[in-house]
Scaffold this active site. Structure first.
Site, PDB file in Angstrom:
ATOM      1  N   LYS A 182       0.838  -1.199   0.000  1.00 24.74           N
ATOM      2  CA  LYS A 182       0.000   0.000   0.000  1.00 24.74           C
ATOM      3  C   LYS A 182       0.880   1.259   0.000  1.00 24.74           C
ATOM      4  CE  LYS A 182      -3.686  -2.363  -0.266  1.00 24.74           C
ATOM      5  NZ  LYS A 182      -4.420  -3.116   0.730  1.00 24.74           N
TER       6      LYS A 182
HETATM    7  C1  LIG Z   1      -5.562  -4.170   1.019  1.00 21.26           C
HETATM    8  C2  LIG Z   1      -7.024  -3.958   1.091  1.00 21.26           C
HETATM    9  C3  LIG Z   1      -7.787  -4.304   2.210  1.00 21.26           C
HETATM   10  C4  LIG Z   1      -7.244  -5.136   3.328  1.00 21.26           C
HETATM   11  O1  LIG Z   1      -6.199  -4.548   3.998  1.00 21.26           O
HETATM   12  P1  LIG Z   1      -5.406  -5.400   5.107  1.00 21.26           P
HETATM   13  O2  LIG Z   1      -4.593  -4.363   5.796  1.00 21.26           O
HETATM   14  O3  LIG Z   1      -4.588  -6.415   4.370  1.00 21.26           O
HETATM   15  O4  LIG Z   1      -6.425  -6.030   5.986  1.00 21.26           O
HETATM   16  C5  LIG Z   1      -9.110  -3.951   2.252  1.00 21.26           C
HETATM   17  N1  LIG Z   1      -9.685  -3.298   1.224  1.00 21.26           N
HETATM   18  C6  LIG Z   1      -9.003  -2.982   0.118  1.00 21.26           C
HETATM   19  C7  LIG Z   1      -9.702  -2.236  -0.978  1.00 21.26           C
HETATM   20  C8  LIG Z   1      -7.655  -3.312   0.005  1.00 21.26           C
HETATM   21  O5  LIG Z   1      -6.982  -3.023  -1.126  1.00 21.26           O
END
Ligand SMILES: *Cc1c(COP(=O)(O)O)cnc(C)c1O
Length: 382
Positions: A182
């Protein structure tokens, strides 16, 4: 020519120094470093409170629980997202109800949301897909009309803004992910942003077993009897992960600008390639540019995936429409045709390599690979 990575993190010396500071101190779990990150991230977002947790999935789950949403309740969300958006609703014991998306952006369509409200609906859970914010004014209007909570999945949207609105500004909570790839990443982590101080206090309790004292309190005050005042979870973020996040806040804007330059290069170059289109850019918007998706027309997406991979270009699909994944088909009886716009985008979308620091020469190589994949007939004829 080296291979092209899909994504590369840029964590380095600043993060090592920050980590060394935590390791030199006594508290590895939630403590002063977490508090510092929460304060600074709240300042960055312009939001009153940030509560960190161990993932965005945890943030979404806690939001629902803290808002009293559970068994018997429905939450309206988008099928064009990562599964965690909907599985968090299931974890809370509530039922995910999908509404279709806008054909131009892939974001939840406020008109479809309004049409999906029933007497059981308690919340709307939009996703700012790829980093482009949903129409929060329209979604808030629907939420207020039916007295629903609004919870943002802002996993893609740390830097996004639309008509002066940023994540957390018009919702009960905005949920962020600090997962490995991210825009703000520490391996695994997450956060909630909220302007509601009471809700923030409740979230702090629920992220750590509903306990009234933490390890940081013990370090400050010595042992004091604590109480359990709510049924909570073990979702707290630790100082180690917060140490990795803190220095990145200083680089968010410069990294966003690097992605903006890459996105412009991609857009200018892809403009000349037929058979693909790009998602629309919403008006008065700042796209957080988490991913760089293209939409491949004419049923050729999977052909393009194979062609790019054969040419050494890694790709991802964000996302195939969630309601058509086996679990949702088998458990809820969803079928093709239920959400036609999401299904169409889900069969067309393809994410290209994209990360700050990606050499522009690699953008060119990706585009050349795409061109040759899309024009095999002409090459054979030549
Ligand atoms: C990455 C992601 C999540 C989950 O995030 P985590 O930190 O891995 O739980 C939820 N929603 C979207 C749109 C994502 O891209």
């Amino acid at each position: 020519m080296g291979s092209i990575p899909f994504y590369l993190h840029d964590l380095g010396q600043a993060e090592l120094d920050s980590l060394a500071e935590v390791l030199a101190g006594p508290i590895l779990t939630t403590g002063a470093t977490v508090e510092r990150f929460e304060r600074r991230f709240a300042e960055y977002l312009g939001c009153r409170n940030v509560v960190t947790v161990s993932s965005c999935t945890a943030a979404l789950h806690l939001s629902l629980v803290a808002l009293g949403i559970g068994p018997g309740d429905e939450v309206i969300t988008t099928p064009m997202t990562f599964i965690a958006t909907a599985t968090a609703i299931l974890q809370a014991g509530a039922a995910p109800v999908f509404a279709d998306v806008e054909p131009g952006t892939g974001n939840l369509d406020p008109t479809q949301v309004a049409a999906s409200v029933t007497s059981r609906t308690r919340a709307i859970l939009p996703v700012h897909l790829y980093g482009q914010m949903c129409d929060m004014h329209a979604l808030r209007e629907v939420a207020d009309r039916y007295r629903l909570a609004l919870i943002e999945d802002a996993a893609h949207c740390v830097e996004g803004e639309r008509e002066g609105i940023r994540p957390g500004a018009m919702s009960e909570t905005a949920c962020f992910s600090f997962y490995a790839t991210k825009n703000l990443a520490c391996g695994e982590g997450g956060a909630l942003a909220t302007n509601d101080d009471g809700l923030a206090r409740q979230l702090r309790l629920l992220r750590l077993h509903g306990m009234t004292k933490t390890a940081a309190d013990r370090a400050r005050e010595g042992y004091q009897h604590w109480d359990m005042v709510a049924f909570g979870w073990k979702y707290n973020l630790d100082n180690i992960h917060a140490a990795l996040l803190l220095p990145q806040l200083d680089r968010l804007e410069s990294k966003w600008r690097l992605r903006q330059v890459l996105a412009e290069k991609y857009r200018a170059r892809l403009d000349h390639i037929s058979g693909i289109r790009l998602p629309d850019l919403a008006p008065e918007s700042r796209h957080a540019l988490h991913l760089f998706p293209i939409w491949v027309e004419g049923g050729r997406r999977d052909h393009v995936i194979r062609g790019l991979q054969e040419r050494g270009v890694p790709v991802m699909v964000n996302y195939r429409a969630m309601h058509l994944l086996s679990y949702f088909r088998e458990t809820y009886g969803f079928r093709e045709g239920d959400y036609p716009v999401a299904e169409a985008l889900g069969s067309e979308t393809l994410s290209l390599p994209f990360y700050p620091g990606m050499p522009e020469e690699q953008v060119e190589r990706v585009c050349q690979a795409l061109e040759s994949t899309l024009r095999p007939a002409r090459r054979r004829a030549a």
